[in-house]
Design a protein around this motif. Structure first.
Motif, short mmCIF file in Angstrom:
data_model
loop_
_atom_site.label_atom_id
_atom_site.label_comp_id
_atom_site.label_asym_id
_atom_site.label_seq_id
_atom_site.Cartn_x
_atom_site.Cartn_y
_atom_site.Cartn_z
N ALA A 221 40.79 46.81 44.89
CA ALA A 221 41.34 46.74 46.55
C ALA A 221 40.66 46.25 47.48
N GLU A 222 39.37 46.92 47.73
CA GLU A 222 38.52 46.08 48.68
C GLU A 222 38.38 44.48 48.85
N GLN A 223 37.71 44.22 47.37
CA GLN A 223 37.40 42.88 46.87
C GLN A 223 38.50 41.59 47.55
N MET B 136 48.13 38.17 52.91
CA MET B 136 47.80 38.77 52.89
C MET B 136 48.95 39.77 53.23
N ARG B 137 49.90 39.12 53.45
CA ARG B 137 51.51 39.80 53.73
C ARG B 137 51.91 40.03 51.60
N SER B 138 51.69 38.09 51.29
CA SER B 138 52.17 38.44 49.74
C SER B 138 51.60 39.23 49.09
N GLN B 139 49.98 39.55 49.32
CA GLN B 139 48.92 40.21 48.29
C GLN B 139 49.61 41.74 48.19
N ARG B 140 50.23 42.31 49.60
CA ARG B 140 50.29 43.65 49.56
C ARG B 140 51.38 43.83 49.15
N GLY C 168 41.12 38.17 50.42
CA GLY C 168 42.30 37.56 52.01
C GLY C 168 41.84 37.48 53.11
N ARG C 169 40.97 38.44 53.89
CA ARG C 169 40.53 37.96 54.94
C ARG C 169 39.67 36.76 54.86
N THR C 170 39.01 36.20 54.06
CA THR C 170 37.83 35.30 54.20
C THR C 170 38.58 34.22 53.81
N SER C 171 39.97 34.36 53.18
CA SER C 171 40.23 32.70 52.59
C SER C 171 41.68 31.96 53.67
N GLN C 172 41.76 33.71 55.14
CA GLN C 172 42.54 32.83 55.76
C GLN C 172 41.91 32.13 57.42
#
Length: 164
Positions: free
Chosen positions: A153-155, A1-5, A160-164
């Motif tokens: 951005a929401e998608q 998630m951090r890398s995506q941000r 990212g949340r579901t892949s963690q």
């Protein structure tokens, strides 16, 4: 998630470079489309991200333009960071057009105030019309584009949340 941000931040900073290269002739210098990526980042990623993009974006825009005001661009970068952060606060509270108006007035009239005292009244008065036009362009583009990007951005955030 951090890398995506971080990737989003890098993209918005890169957009400031592209926006800085798009010049519209003005009374003093030119108007650049370098502020709207900071407003996008502020609305989509939050105030601190918008502030970082706003400050870095201004410095990059000034660098492309030849740094005509020298070290005073650091002061302007802080002002841009503050305006992007304030835009985020209003925009996220549902006051979209008030956020745009705050940015326009702040960037056009308040941000150049130090030059009234550091240089002179004529310089300040010659800056204001160009800044006003540029601020309107940047704020309107941002307010029109943000709703279209917020879904993407929401998608990405949900993915990212579901892949963690």
């Amino acid at each position: 998630m951090r890398s995506q941000r971080l990737a989003w931040l890098a993209m918005f900073v890169a957009m400031t470079v592209v926006g800085a290269a798009i010049k519209i002739p003005a009374v003093i210098g030119s108007i650049a489309l370098d502020s709207f990526p900071a407003l996008l980042a502020a609305a989509l990623l939050g105030g601190p991200a918008g502030a970082a993009v706003g400050g870095a974006g201004h410095l990059l825009s000034a660098l492309i333009g030849g740094m005509p005001l020298g070290p005073l661009h650091v002061l302007i970068a802080f002002e841009m960071a503050f305006l992007a952060f304030a835009f985020s606060l209003l925009y996220k509270s549902g006051k979209r057009w008030q956020a745009a108006l705050l940015f326009i007035l702040g960037n056009s009239f308040a941000a150049p105030l130090p030059f009234l005292f550091l240089l002179n009244k004529a310089f300040y008065l010659s800056l204001v019309p160009s800044l006003l036009i540029g601020s309107i362009f940047n704020a309107v583009i941002a307010v029109l584009v943000i709703p279209r990007l917020s879904g993407i951005a929401e998608q990405l955030a949900n993915r990212g949340r579901t892949s963690q």
